[in-house]
Scaffold this motif. Structure first.
Motif, PDB file in Angstrom:
ATOM      1  N   ARG A  90     -18.604 -10.616 -36.207  1.00  0.00           N
ATOM      2  CA  ARG A  90     -19.657 -11.210 -35.432  1.00  0.00           C
ATOM      3  C   ARG A  90     -19.417 -10.438 -34.056  1.00  0.00           C
ATOM      4  O   ARG A  90     -20.222  -9.773 -33.252  1.00  0.00           O
ATOM      5  CB  ARG A  90     -19.834 -12.602 -35.273  1.00  0.00           C
ATOM      6  CG  ARG A  90     -20.403 -13.074 -36.622  1.00  0.00           C
ATOM      7  CD  ARG A  90     -20.432 -14.644 -36.188  1.00  0.00           C
ATOM      8  NE  ARG A  90     -20.888 -15.536 -37.514  1.00  0.00           N
ATOM      9  CZ  ARG A  90     -22.002 -15.801 -37.802  1.00  0.00           C
ATOM     10  NH1 ARG A  90     -22.995 -15.631 -36.969  1.00  0.00           N
ATOM     11  NH2 ARG A  90     -22.404 -16.489 -38.832  1.00  0.00           N
ATOM     12  N   LEU A  91     -18.070 -10.398 -33.513  1.00  0.00           N
ATOM     13  CA  LEU A  91     -17.799  -9.867 -32.149  1.00  0.00           C
ATOM     14  C   LEU A  91     -17.222  -8.475 -32.172  1.00  0.00           C
ATOM     15  O   LEU A  91     -16.981  -7.967 -31.058  1.00  0.00           O
ATOM     16  CB  LEU A  91     -16.529 -10.789 -31.540  1.00  0.00           C
ATOM     17  CG  LEU A  91     -17.212 -12.250 -31.306  1.00  0.00           C
ATOM     18  CD1 LEU A  91     -15.798 -13.206 -31.094  1.00  0.00           C
ATOM     19  CD2 LEU A  91     -18.063 -12.376 -30.351  1.00  0.00           C
ATOM     20  N   ALA A  92     -17.504  -7.797 -33.308  1.00  0.00           N
ATOM     21  CA  ALA A  92     -16.942  -6.308 -33.366  1.00  0.00           C
ATOM     22  C   ALA A  92     -15.457  -5.987 -32.929  1.00  0.00           C
ATOM     23  O   ALA A  92     -15.257  -4.973 -32.296  1.00  0.00           O
ATOM     24  CB  ALA A  92     -17.887  -5.636 -32.260  1.00  0.00           C
ATOM     25  N   GLY A 150     -24.616 -12.176 -37.540  1.00  0.00           N
ATOM     26  CA  GLY A 150     -23.926 -12.276 -38.929  1.00  0.00           C
ATOM     27  C   GLY A 150     -24.354 -11.104 -39.809  1.00  0.00           C
ATOM     28  O   GLY A 150     -24.292 -10.965 -41.061  1.00  0.00           O
ATOM     29  N   GLY A 151     -25.148 -10.067 -39.199  1.00  0.00           N
ATOM     30  CA  GLY A 151     -25.494  -9.036 -39.808  1.00  0.00           C
ATOM     31  C   GLY A 151     -24.452  -8.026 -40.382  1.00  0.00           C
ATOM     32  O   GLY A 151     -24.912  -7.318 -41.449  1.00  0.00           O
ATOM     33  N   SER A 152     -23.317  -8.101 -39.811  1.00  0.00           N
ATOM     34  CA  SER A 152     -22.156  -7.205 -40.461  1.00  0.00           C
ATOM     35  C   SER A 152     -21.273  -8.126 -41.083  1.00  0.00           C
ATOM     36  O   SER A 152     -20.222  -7.753 -41.552  1.00  0.00           O
ATOM     37  CB  SER A 152     -21.513  -6.497 -39.208  1.00  0.00           C
ATOM     38  OG  SER A 152     -22.457  -5.569 -38.568  1.00  0.00           O
ATOM     39  N   GLY A 153     -21.328  -9.378 -41.159  1.00  0.00           N
ATOM     40  CA  GLY A 153     -20.414 -10.457 -41.806  1.00  0.00           C
ATOM     41  C   GLY A 153     -20.452 -11.606 -41.108  1.00  0.00           C
ATOM     42  O   GLY A 153     -20.938 -11.528 -39.773  1.00  0.00           O
ATOM     43  N   GLU A 206     -28.036  -8.834 -33.569  1.00  0.00           N
ATOM     44  CA  GLU A 206     -28.002  -8.621 -35.123  1.00  0.00           C
ATOM     45  C   GLU A 206     -26.658  -8.923 -35.820  1.00  0.00           C
ATOM     46  O   GLU A 206     -26.317  -9.674 -36.707  1.00  0.00           O
ATOM     47  CB  GLU A 206     -28.518  -7.284 -35.793  1.00  0.00           C
ATOM     48  CG  GLU A 206     -28.498  -7.289 -36.969  1.00  0.00           C
ATOM     49  CD  GLU A 206     -29.117  -5.711 -37.427  1.00  0.00           C
ATOM     50  OE1 GLU A 206     -28.635  -5.164 -38.437  1.00  0.00           O
ATOM     51  OE2 GLU A 206     -30.070  -5.347 -36.894  1.00  0.00           O
ATOM     52  N   ARG A 207     -25.710  -8.428 -35.040  1.00  0.00           N
ATOM     53  CA  ARG A 207     -24.253  -8.423 -35.232  1.00  0.00           C
ATOM     54  C   ARG A 207     -23.791  -9.983 -35.015  1.00  0.00           C
ATOM     55  O   ARG A 207     -23.219 -10.489 -35.824  1.00  0.00           O
ATOM     56  CB  ARG A 207     -23.217  -7.512 -34.622  1.00  0.00           C
ATOM     57  CG  ARG A 207     -21.793  -7.719 -34.765  1.00  0.00           C
ATOM     58  CD  ARG A 207     -20.955  -6.428 -34.311  1.00  0.00           C
ATOM     59  NE  ARG A 207     -21.586  -6.116 -32.759  1.00  0.00           N
ATOM     60  CZ  ARG A 207     -21.348  -6.744 -31.749  1.00  0.00           C
ATOM     61  NH1 ARG A 207     -20.750  -7.745 -31.738  1.00  0.00           N
ATOM     62  NH2 ARG A 207     -21.842  -6.164 -30.663  1.00  0.00           N
TER      63      ARG A 207
END
Length: 497
Positions: free
Chosen positions: A431-433, A422-425, A418-419
């Motif tokens: 994307r890579l936290a 693009g779930g967090s931008g 999800e990340r």
């Protein structure tokens, strides 16, 4: 998005095919125009959810009517222009300009005796910076006591046989109701031609009222937002849930010097006297002379900031905020407005081209199927070809499936997927936290490591077949991160050379 040109070419070909049908041609030209316009973001929600107040906060001026008059029952578009102008588009007849009138700093719409049901839309053109990148659309309340008012918003945002007029939506609610879920489900399906992509943000718009205006109200509201964010039915429909004090957000953006001075005077009172004044709205209004203002002026400040804003503003001044600009900035931040604008930038603006392309393709497909022609099969094939090659659209579809729990991946892998899509931008660090300031080498090494890990999962014979397609989309996202980082590094090397 790389495919915008191909989509526009496809639309022009469709215009040629339907040249003998003016109504169809006009609709196709509208989709072509949307590709070149700023992103359309609708502000929706139930009656009195605070839609117009939030819209004013985003624009930075009080130009959207917040009372319960005729204008709040009309769909109103806010677009960027160098010169302010209001245009009324009637259901029947020619559009006409409305006078620009302000009362106590607020824009007032004079419909000239025209009834709301006779107005198709109002278009407000305004030189506001935030309107450069998006067109905001204020909509009448969903689930209104007036069936006609509610139906107007529903037809506009969730038509049955065409894409939504909005590319994305900021949905306001005070509490989660079945009608909220019903609308968001319809918007997800309609907006993507039943492909089920998520392009909505949910806002607890009157969060300061959760704690009855106490200074810790937003903390309580944040806990409620966390609970909603984890709710399975809502999580599949929105990208995030955030609390916001809408009234404070609006007023902080238009804070006046005289109001700042009233906050300074309130902060200067002794603790006991100040607490007595802030026990209730009536006591604050009656105590206006104690801070050097009339009861009437105290009432106006209360209307603009609410009890939460008064308490917070006085606390900030006592904490060392020394001028009106600094106070306005901090009130906006504490209201939740800055967080909302960051999410709009990450989730909507960064995907603007993708959302516009998706809308145009959905509209073209709907027209081709409802108005079949001999050349239609070729155009439909063109749509499928673009969709197959449009990785950004695949990311949106997978994001929706992941948030709906439809992808058979382990919980940890599903969260990472999800990340990564693009779930967090959509930025590489998001994307890579990684931390926002991560350097190119850290991004590149993390991208390579992530790519290798997902490649192993995709090639593992034990990976569920239903998860393989998701793995391929995630792999493509990882590959693009690697390529993007390499291109950026190459550019820096060329600049140094």
């Amino acid at each position: 998005m790389r495919d915008s040109g191909a989509v526009e070419a496809l639309l022009l070909e469709a215009v040629r095919v339907y040249d003998d049908e003016p109504a169809v041609r006009a609709e196709l030209e509208t989709y072509a125009q949307r590709l070149r316009e700023p992103l359309r973001v609708a502000v929706a929600g139930m009656v009195k959810a605070g839609k117009s107040t939030l819209l004013n906060a985003i624009i930075g001026e009080e130009i959207a009517p917040t009372d319960t008059g005729e204008c709040t029952r009309i769909i109103t578009w806010y677009r960027h222009a160098a010169t302010p102008r209001i245009t009324l588009y009637p259901v029947d007849g020619e559009p006409r300009l409305l006078p620009l009138t302000r009362v106590q700093g607020r824009l007032v719409f004079d419909l000239g005796g025209q009834q709301a049901e006779d107005v198709a839309r109002l278009v407000v053109e305004w030189p506001a910076e935030n309107l450069r990148s998006m067109t905001l659309i204020d909509t009448p309340g969903i689930a209104s006591l007036s069936a006609d008012v509610s139906a107007r918003s529903t037809r506009f945002l969730t038509p049955e046989d065409a894409p939504s007029e909005a590319d994305a939506v900021i949905y306001l609610m005070r509490h989660l109701h079945a009608s909220d879920i019903k609308f968001l489900e319809a918007f997800r399906d309609t907006s993507a031609a039943h492909a089920g992509t998520v392009n909505a943000l949910a806002v607890l718009s009157r969060a300061d009222e959760v704690g009855a205006g106490r200074i810790d109200s937003l903390i309580s509201a944040s806990r409620i937002a966390d609970r909603y964010r984890a709710d399975a039915s809502l999580r599949s429909l929105v990208l995030d849930v955030l609390p916001m004090a809408g009234l404070l957000a609006q007023s902080s953006r238009t804070l006046r010097q005289a109001e700042y001075e009233a906050f300074v005077a309130l902060a200067a009172l002794g603790n006991a006297e100040r607490e007595r004044m802030l026990i209730s709205a009536d006591r604050f209004v009656a105590g206006g002379p104690a801070i050097g203002i009339s009861a009437e002026d105290a009432g106006r400040i209360l209307d603009r900031f609410g009890m939460f804003g008064l308490r917070l503003g006085a606390a900030l001044v006592r904490g060392g905020t020394t001028d009106a600009t600094a106070l306005a900035r901090e009130l906006a931040r504490r209201s939740g407005l800055d967080h909302l604008m960051t999410l709009v930038l990450r989730q909507f603006s960064a995907r603007a081209a993708t959302l516009r392309v998706r809308t145009a393709l959905a509209g073209l497909e709907a027209l081709l199927r409802s108005n079949p022609r001999e050349d239609g099969a070729q155009l439909l094939a063109g749509i499928e070809r673009i969709r197959a090659n449009a990785h950004e659209i695949s990311e949106l579809r997978l994001l929706s499936a992941l948030r709906s729990g439809l992808v058979p991946l382990p919980a940890r892998a599903a969260g990472e997927a999800e990340r990564l899509v693009g779930g967090s931008g959509t930025g590489a660090a998001e994307r890579l936290a990684l931390a926002p300031g991560a350097d190119a080498e850290e991004i590149r090494s993390t991208s390579f490591g992530t790519l290798r890990r997902w490649r192993v999962m995709a090639e593992n014979p034990l990976t569920d077949r239903g998860a393989l397609e998701a793995c391929q989309v995630v792999l493509r996202s990882c590959e693009e991160l690697v390529v993007r980082t390499g291109a950026a590094e190459q550019g820096r090397e060329l600049a140094r050379g």
